[in-house]
Enzyme design. Structure first.
Site, PDB file in Angstrom:
ATOM      1  N   CYS A  78      65.061 -46.475 -57.021  1.00 32.17           N
ATOM      2  CA  CYS A  78      66.106 -46.645 -56.007  1.00 32.17           C
ATOM      3  C   CYS A  78      65.518 -46.503 -54.588  1.00 32.17           C
ATOM      4  O   CYS A  78      64.747 -47.362 -54.178  1.00 32.17           O
ATOM      5  CB  CYS A  78      67.252 -45.696 -56.292  1.00 32.17           C
ATOM      6  SG  CYS A  78      68.807 -46.253 -55.590  1.00 32.17           S
ATOM      7  N   HIS A 172      68.586 -45.501 -61.829  1.00 31.59           N
ATOM      8  CA  HIS A 172      68.127 -44.108 -61.937  1.00 31.59           C
ATOM      9  C   HIS A 172      67.901 -43.680 -63.397  1.00 31.59           C
ATOM     10  O   HIS A 172      68.766 -43.024 -63.976  1.00 31.59           O
ATOM     11  CB  HIS A 172      69.194 -43.176 -61.348  1.00 31.59           C
ATOM     12  CG  HIS A 172      69.295 -43.221 -59.865  1.00 31.59           C
ATOM     13  ND1 HIS A 172      68.606 -42.373 -59.035  1.00 31.59           N
ATOM     14  CD2 HIS A 172      70.016 -44.027 -59.051  1.00 31.59           C
ATOM     15  CE1 HIS A 172      68.897 -42.630 -57.773  1.00 31.59           C
ATOM     16  NE2 HIS A 172      69.747 -43.640 -57.757  1.00 31.59           N
ATOM     17  N   GLU A 174      66.224 -41.304 -64.431  1.00 28.48           N
ATOM     18  CA  GLU A 174      66.175 -39.829 -64.510  1.00 28.48           C
ATOM     19  C   GLU A 174      67.563 -39.223 -64.672  1.00 28.48           C
ATOM     20  O   GLU A 174      67.684 -38.030 -64.949  1.00 28.48           O
ATOM     21  CB  GLU A 174      65.440 -39.253 -63.286  1.00 28.48           C
ATOM     22  CG  GLU A 174      66.241 -39.156 -61.998  1.00 28.48           C
ATOM     23  CD  GLU A 174      66.471 -40.498 -61.286  1.00 28.48           C
ATOM     24  OE1 GLU A 174      66.079 -41.549 -61.824  1.00 28.48           O
ATOM     25  OE2 GLU A 174      67.056 -40.478 -60.182  1.00 28.48           O
TER      26      GLU A 174
HETATM   27  N1  GLN Z   1      71.178 -46.433 -50.513  1.00 30.37           N
HETATM   28  C1  GLN Z   1      69.975 -45.650 -50.505  1.00 30.37           C
HETATM   29  C2  GLN Z   1      68.980 -46.172 -49.489  1.00 30.37           C
HETATM   30  O1  GLN Z   1      69.113 -47.239 -49.009  1.00 30.37           O
HETATM   31  C3  GLN Z   1      69.340 -45.607 -51.884  1.00 30.37           C
HETATM   32  C4  GLN Z   1      70.276 -44.949 -52.846  1.00 30.37           C
HETATM   33  C5  GLN Z   1      69.613 -44.196 -53.958  1.00 30.37           C
HETATM   34  O2  GLN Z   1      68.422 -43.900 -53.929  1.00 30.37           O
HETATM   35  N2  GLN Z   1      70.412 -43.809 -54.923  1.00 30.37           N
HETATM   36  O3  GLN Z   1      68.044 -45.480 -49.193  1.00 30.37           O
END
Ligand code: GLN
Length: 190
Positions: A78, A172, A174
């Site tokens: 992410c 995610h 994890e």
């Molecule tokens: N929206 C976040 C970003 O742009 C990422 C979200 C996440 O890691 N769950 O950094």
């Protein structure tokens, strides 16, 4: 095998717990010297602008770039994926590490789908689908020939990819009980 989890912000504790379940010696990394002797590094989800700023403040950015350039396996989830990208669409708020030949779009799924779950086909992990948990997730907008796409949503959106020893996911792993994605990273490491 020693795996570091970047612990400046975000969901690092969950990655450490997951690695411990797999019997791996996992350490939280906040200082450059904690990168020494690692066999792999995970950059967790969180807020990429904060992670970027804190990585600079803690003098981690250049050291991570150097180690990845020397072949250290790195797995970004992410916000961690955003940090590993070469290019971030419309970006003027963070400095990505530029490790992988991917272009990503932040917060890519719009309001109604801000957070959602999807059963993902990830052939590299076997036949059984993988529970994808997406939280204000980025997507991979563009890859080049060195990048292997590992998973897409039903509409073709790329949500996981690999380039040599570098691995990224929009979602995610994890936050699930499914250990396969982390095990896949450990296979890359060893
Ligand atoms: N929206 C976040 C970003 O742009 C990422 C979200 C996440 O890691 N769950 O950094």
């Amino acid at each position: 095998m020693k795996i570091g989890v970047l612990a400046v912000q975000g969901a690092f504790a969950e990655h450490i717990a997951m690695l411990k379940k797999l019997g791996i010696d996992a350490i939280a990394v906040r200082l450059p010297r904690e990168l020494t002797g690692l066999n792999g590094l995970i950059i967790p989800g969180g807020e990429s602008t904060s992670i970027s700023r804190l990585m600079q403040d803690y003098h981690l950015t250049d050291e991570i770039k150097k180690l990845a350039g020397e072949g250290l396996p790195v797995f970004g989830t992410c916000a961690g994926m955003i940090m590993m990208a070469e290019d971030v669409s419309g970006n003027d708020s963070l400095e990505p590490l530029g490790l992988m030949h991917i272009k990503v779009t932040r917060n890519a799924f719009g309001r109604q789908r801000e957070s959602f779950e999807a059963e993902l086909a990830i052939p590299a992990l076997g036949e059984k689908t993988f529970p994808g948990i997406f939280i204000r997730a980025p997507l991979i907008e563009q890859t080049n020939g060195k990048v292997e796409v590992l998973s897409t949503l039903a509409d073709g959106t790329v949500v996981a990819a690999r380039q040599d020893k570098l691995l990224v996911s929009s979602f995610h792993p994890e936050l699930t009980d499914d250990l396969r994605f982390h095990r896949y990273f450990l296979d890359i490491v060893s």
